[in-house]
Design an enzyme around this catalytic site. Structure first.
Site, mmCIF file in Angstrom:
data_model
loop_
_atom_site.group_PDB
_atom_site.id
_atom_site.type_symbol
_atom_site.label_atom_id
_atom_site.label_comp_id
_atom_site.label_asym_id
_atom_site.label_seq_id
_atom_site.Cartn_x
_atom_site.Cartn_y
_atom_site.Cartn_z
ATOM 1 N N HIS A 37 0.888 -1.250 0.159
ATOM 2 C CA HIS A 37 0.101 0.060 -0.058
ATOM 3 C C HIS A 37 1.006 1.271 0.102
ATOM 4 O O HIS A 37 1.911 1.542 0.400
ATOM 5 C CB HIS A 37 -1.007 -0.091 1.307
ATOM 6 C CG HIS A 37 -0.107 0.144 2.521
ATOM 7 N ND1 HIS A 37 0.493 1.115 3.033
ATOM 8 C CD2 HIS A 37 0.148 -0.949 3.390
ATOM 9 C CE1 HIS A 37 0.879 1.036 4.217
ATOM 10 N NE2 HIS A 37 0.882 -0.162 4.371
ATOM 11 N N GLN A 72 1.783 5.219 1.241
ATOM 12 C CA GLN A 72 2.132 5.664 2.646
ATOM 13 C C GLN A 72 0.903 5.881 3.455
ATOM 14 O O GLN A 72 0.209 6.624 2.965
ATOM 15 C CB GLN A 72 3.057 7.004 2.451
ATOM 16 C CG GLN A 72 3.566 7.515 3.784
ATOM 17 C CD GLN A 72 4.147 8.748 3.561
ATOM 18 O OE1 GLN A 72 3.400 9.804 3.387
ATOM 19 N NE2 GLN A 72 5.461 9.125 3.914
ATOM 20 N N SER A 73 1.007 5.464 4.539
ATOM 21 C CA SER A 73 -0.388 5.937 5.540
ATOM 22 C C SER A 73 0.222 6.730 6.568
ATOM 23 O O SER A 73 1.572 7.251 6.508
ATOM 24 C CB SER A 73 -0.720 4.555 6.170
ATOM 25 O OG SER A 73 0.457 4.118 7.255
ATOM 26 N N ASP A 115 0.209 6.491 9.800
ATOM 27 C CA ASP A 115 1.205 5.581 10.639
ATOM 28 C C ASP A 115 2.539 5.725 10.034
ATOM 29 O O ASP A 115 3.701 6.030 10.873
ATOM 30 C CB ASP A 115 0.733 4.477 10.970
ATOM 31 C CG ASP A 115 -0.416 4.428 12.160
ATOM 32 O OD1 ASP A 115 -0.607 5.502 12.312
ATOM 33 O OD2 ASP A 115 -0.634 3.240 12.276
ATOM 34 N N ASN A 116 2.855 5.518 8.585
ATOM 35 C CA ASN A 116 3.996 5.571 8.001
ATOM 36 C C ASN A 116 4.811 6.588 8.098
ATOM 37 O O ASN A 116 5.981 6.857 8.478
ATOM 38 C CB ASN A 116 3.982 4.929 6.536
ATOM 39 C CG ASN A 116 3.532 3.593 6.464
ATOM 40 O OD1 ASN A 116 2.735 3.457 5.356
ATOM 41 N ND2 ASN A 116 3.939 2.658 6.984
ATOM 42 N N GLU A 168 -2.027 -6.976 7.440
ATOM 43 C CA GLU A 168 -0.702 -6.845 8.000
ATOM 44 C C GLU A 168 -0.576 -7.610 9.507
ATOM 45 O O GLU A 168 -1.704 -8.049 9.884
ATOM 46 C CB GLU A 168 -0.404 -5.131 8.391
ATOM 47 C CG GLU A 168 0.749 -4.828 9.004
ATOM 48 C CD GLU A 168 2.056 -5.296 8.181
ATOM 49 O OE1 GLU A 168 2.494 -6.386 8.165
ATOM 50 O OE2 GLU A 168 2.826 -4.306 7.715
ATOM 51 N N ASP A 204 -0.110 -8.361 13.001
ATOM 52 C CA ASP A 204 -0.638 -7.913 14.427
ATOM 53 C C ASP A 204 0.734 -7.652 15.182
ATOM 54 O O ASP A 204 1.409 -8.518 15.798
ATOM 55 C CB ASP A 204 -1.293 -8.968 14.965
ATOM 56 C CG ASP A 204 -2.072 -8.257 16.457
ATOM 57 O OD1 ASP A 204 -1.638 -7.038 16.684
ATOM 58 O OD2 ASP A 204 -2.757 -8.793 17.054
ATOM 59 N N ARG A 236 10.762 -6.602 14.292
ATOM 60 C CA ARG A 236 10.470 -5.946 13.038
ATOM 61 C C ARG A 236 10.808 -6.908 11.960
ATOM 62 O O ARG A 236 10.036 -7.069 10.857
ATOM 63 C CB ARG A 236 11.157 -4.694 13.067
ATOM 64 C CG ARG A 236 10.494 -3.655 13.715
ATOM 65 C CD ARG A 236 11.063 -2.254 13.335
ATOM 66 N NE ARG A 236 10.733 -1.983 12.086
ATOM 67 C CZ ARG A 236 11.162 -1.207 11.209
ATOM 68 N NH1 ARG A 236 12.626 -0.516 11.599
ATOM 69 N NH2 ARG A 236 10.953 -0.803 10.036
ATOM 70 N N ASN A 243 4.690 -6.532 5.880
ATOM 71 C CA ASN A 243 4.909 -7.900 6.323
ATOM 72 C C ASN A 243 4.178 -9.074 5.807
ATOM 73 O O ASN A 243 4.782 -10.264 5.815
ATOM 74 C CB ASN A 243 4.876 -7.734 8.086
ATOM 75 C CG ASN A 243 5.863 -7.146 8.655
ATOM 76 O OD1 ASN A 243 7.144 -7.664 8.489
ATOM 77 N ND2 ASN A 243 5.899 -5.989 9.207
#
Length: 212
Positions: free
Chosen positions: A11, A13-14, A16-17, A89, A91, A116, A161
């Site tokens: 996806h 950029q969000s 959160d990103n 994604e 969890d 990560r 991920n």
């Protein structure tokens, strides 16, 4: 000639990103940059001559909106789309919503890196990459792979991920190899398969926002 093509896309950029937060199952939307990345990804695929017969995505807004923006650029907004939690994604549990630097200060940089990037390390209350693969790979085998083998050109828009777990499966990577796998926002991976189902060719395409 049967076209056994699978395109994987992370996806755009969000929010959160943008803030360097762990997302996991949080549901942030795309930023303005994320929208531009998704639109440009669709344009680049269109300009390369891609057309799709079917698409898959997760239950999360950032992936669904990226897919919708890409399909609009491809002129395929009416394309059949299948949505499933298996593509969500991983969890991140207690890490979700935390800034990555804050997490490093709380647990140590080494521990956060393991959570990560490693295959087996489980963040508190969350999923390891191995656990993500346990839900994603069976879904791929049961729902996505048969479509590709039948010659239906297939687009999958998901997450960093969840796609790492799928790339690990498709590329036959070890737990050590997958540590080095990273997908940029809106990065595209194009897989082409032979008649026996083996990967015949793989291409990586990065979004180019210059001039947009």
């Amino acid at each position: 000639m049967t076209d056994r093509t699978l395109v994987l896309v992370r996806h755009g950029q969000s929010s959160d990103n943008e803030r360097d937060l762990f997302s996991g199952w949080r549901n942030p939307d795309l930023t303005g940059r994320g929208v531009a990345e998704a639109v440009q990804a669709g344009r680049q695929l269109r300009d390369l001559g891609f057309r799709f017969d079917l698409a898959f995505t997760s239950e999360l807004t950032r992936a669904q909106r990226t897919l919708a923006l890409m399909l609009a650029e491809l002129g395929q907004s009416a394309l059949a789309v299948r949505t499933d939690r298996a593509l969500n994604e991983r969890d991140y549990g207690e890490l979700a919503g935390l800034n990555k630097q804050e997490a490093r200060e709380r647990w140590s940089p080494q521990q956060v890196h393991l959570w990560r990037k490693s295959y087996a390390a489980v963040p508190p209350g969350g999923e390891s990459l191995a656990m993500t693969a346990e839900r994603l790979v069976p879904y791929y085998r049961q729902e996505i792979r048969p479509q590709v083998r039948a010659g239906r050109r297939t687009l999958v828009v998901a997450h960093g991920n969840s796609l790492r777990a799928l790339v690990m499966h498709l590329d036959g990577l070890s737990a050590q190899d997958v540590v080095e796998v990273h997908l940029a926002t809106s990065q595209m991976l194009v897989y082409r398969f032979d008649a026996q189902g083996a990967v015949a060719d793989k291409q990586s395409i990065l979004v180019d926002l210059r001039g947009t």
